[in-house]
Scaffold this active site. Structure first.
Site, short mmCIF file in Angstrom:
data_model
loop_
_atom_site.label_atom_id
_atom_site.label_comp_id
_atom_site.label_asym_id
_atom_site.label_seq_id
_atom_site.Cartn_x
_atom_site.Cartn_y
_atom_site.Cartn_z
N ASP A 22 0.85 -1.19 0.00
CA ASP A 22 0.00 0.00 0.00
C ASP A 22 0.88 1.24 0.00
OD1 ASP A 22 -2.61 1.33 0.16
OD2 ASP A 22 -1.88 2.04 2.09
N SER A 23 0.28 2.37 -0.36
CA SER A 23 1.02 3.63 -0.35
C SER A 23 1.40 4.05 1.08
CB SER A 23 0.18 4.72 -1.01
OG SER A 23 -1.08 4.81 -0.35
N TYR A 70 -0.66 8.63 -2.62
CA TYR A 70 -0.56 8.43 -4.07
C TYR A 70 -1.76 9.06 -4.79
CZ TYR A 70 3.09 4.74 -3.82
OH TYR A 70 4.24 4.02 -3.64
N GLY A 71 -2.87 9.24 -4.03
CA GLY A 71 -4.19 9.53 -4.61
C GLY A 71 -4.26 10.67 -5.60
N CYS A 93 -3.81 -1.09 -2.34
CA CYS A 93 -4.10 0.32 -2.61
C CYS A 93 -4.96 0.43 -3.88
CB CYS A 93 -2.77 1.04 -2.80
SG CYS A 93 -2.89 2.77 -3.21
N ASN A 94 -6.11 1.08 -3.76
CA ASN A 94 -6.98 1.26 -4.94
C ASN A 94 -6.30 2.10 -6.01
OD1 ASN A 94 -10.02 0.36 -4.64
ND2 ASN A 94 -9.24 0.86 -2.62
N THR A 95 -5.61 3.16 -5.57
CA THR A 95 -4.98 4.05 -6.53
C THR A 95 -3.91 3.31 -7.33
OG1 THR A 95 -5.36 5.81 -4.91
CG2 THR A 95 -3.92 6.32 -6.75
N GLU A 107 -5.32 10.38 7.84
CA GLU A 107 -3.87 10.33 8.11
C GLU A 107 -3.51 11.20 9.31
OE1 GLU A 107 -0.87 9.26 6.22
OE2 GLU A 107 -2.16 7.77 5.25
N CYS A 153 -11.33 2.91 -1.16
CA CYS A 153 -10.07 3.48 -0.70
C CYS A 153 -9.76 2.86 0.66
CB CYS A 153 -10.16 5.00 -0.58
SG CYS A 153 -8.71 5.74 0.18
N THR A 154 -8.50 2.52 0.84
CA THR A 154 -8.07 1.82 2.05
C THR A 154 -8.38 2.58 3.34
OG1 THR A 154 -5.95 2.88 1.70
CG2 THR A 154 -6.18 0.59 0.96
N HIS A 155 -8.44 3.92 3.26
CA HIS A 155 -8.60 4.72 4.47
C HIS A 155 -10.05 4.89 4.91
CE1 HIS A 155 -4.51 5.72 3.61
NE2 HIS A 155 -4.42 6.63 4.58
N1 DGL Z 1 -4.21 3.67 -0.39
C1 DGL Z 1 -4.86 4.69 -1.19
C2 DGL Z 1 -6.07 4.09 -1.90
O1 DGL Z 1 -6.63 3.07 -1.51
C3 DGL Z 1 -5.26 5.88 -0.35
C4 DGL Z 1 -4.08 6.68 0.15
C5 DGL Z 1 -3.32 7.37 -0.94
O2 DGL Z 1 -3.86 8.27 -1.63
O3 DGL Z 1 -2.16 7.02 -1.13
O4 DGL Z 1 -6.50 4.64 -2.89
#
Ligand code: DGL
Length: 273
Positions: A10-11, A42-43, A73-75, A158, A192-194
């Site tokens: 993940d990011s 990363y988003g 990570c979705n992104t 975050e 999104c993971t968050h």
């Molecule tokens: N992990 C990213 C996601 O699931 C969210 C955090 C990021 O933007 O890096 O898209």
């Protein structure tokens, strides 16, 4: 190929919400988590940057002997996975696999909707990539998909503000913008993971009867199913109940914040990619 842990990338911390669900379903497996905290988020980064960062992390996990890597990570799944699968992996390690979180989610989302209108909440990168629109169309062409980018949600989480009153404004804003696209949305995907950390606030601000999907709960059984169907990969996954956590930034900070995402305290190790 030798046996190794399943890599979870993940990011930053976010992928821990996915790993948390995976560990419940696969408690005997070994996992090696890598969070690129030094370069998160990363988003809102470009395709090229996300691809380069993700590829570096994938190479690191391959060098650590992971037979299978999940981009939690979705992104990264939206912007880097396809190129890594098609262009890089065949040259780097053709007998290993890199999988993402978008396809398994797209495969099941249709099962939850009665109205055929589903909402996808994600980072700007995920939304702009249109990966969910494409993947859901392949699996369930009858579904109408409405997307909403929520660029302020990751920074709020975050910074530990997800339970604060300050977060209310942005939770309401993005939900209002999503539902203004369609009042018939009955299924909401937290892509999104968050976002699972905002679920309490989200639940109290949406109409009753809407199903909210926490992606980890979809990805975990899908991974189990994948391993059952692919002995050529699962035979090389170690099963000694070992969890290791790597971060590209300060370990102290990672250990402190990770508990909110993983549900229990962890000790991380610093790595330089
Ligand atoms: N992990 C990213 C996601 O699931 C969210 C955090 C990021 O933007 O890096 O898209």
């Amino acid at each position: 190929m030798e046996q190794g842990p399943i890599g979870i990338f993940d990011s930053g911390y976010g992928g821990l919400t996915v790993l948390r669900e995976i560990v419940k379903v696969l408690p005997h497996h070994d996992f090696l988590y890598l969070g690129d905290n030094a370069r998160t988020p990363y988003g809102n980064r470009s395709f090229k940057t996300i691809y380069e960062y993700t590829l570096e992390s994938v190479k690191y996990l391959l060098n650590e002997g992971c037979p299978l890597i999940i981009l939690a990570c979705n992104t990264a799944s939206a912007k880097a996975l396809r190129t890594i699968q098609q262009r890089d992996l065949p040259g780097l390690a053709p007998d290993r696999r890199v999988l993402g979180v978008i396809r398994p989610t797209a495969e099941v989302i249709g099962q939850y909707s009665q109205t055929g209108h589903v909402g996808v909440l994600g980072t700007s990168g995920t939304v702009n990539s249109e990966s969910y629109l494409l993947e859901i169309k392949k699996q369930s062409p009858e579904l109408k998909v409405f997307q909403q980018a929520c660029p302020m949600w990751v920074p709020l989480v975050e910074n530990g503000e997800h339970d604060s009153e300050g977060a209310d404004y942005f939770v309401e804003k993005y939900l209002r913008e999503l539902f203004s696209q369609s009042e018939k949305i009955d299924t909401l995907l937290l892509a999104c993971t968050h976002y699972p950390l905002l679920i309490k606030k989200i639940m109290t601000r949406i109409p009753a009867g809407i199903t909210v999907l926490n992606q980890g709960e979809i990805v975990a059984p899908s991974l189990e199913d994948y391993l059952n169907r692919h002995p050529e990969i699962s035979d090389f996954c170690l099963k000694n109940h070992q969890l290791r956590f790597l971060t590209t930034d300060e370990t102290e900070n990672f250990n402190k914040k990770a508990k909110a995402f993983f549900g229990q305290s962890i000790l991380s190790e610093f790595v330089h990619l």
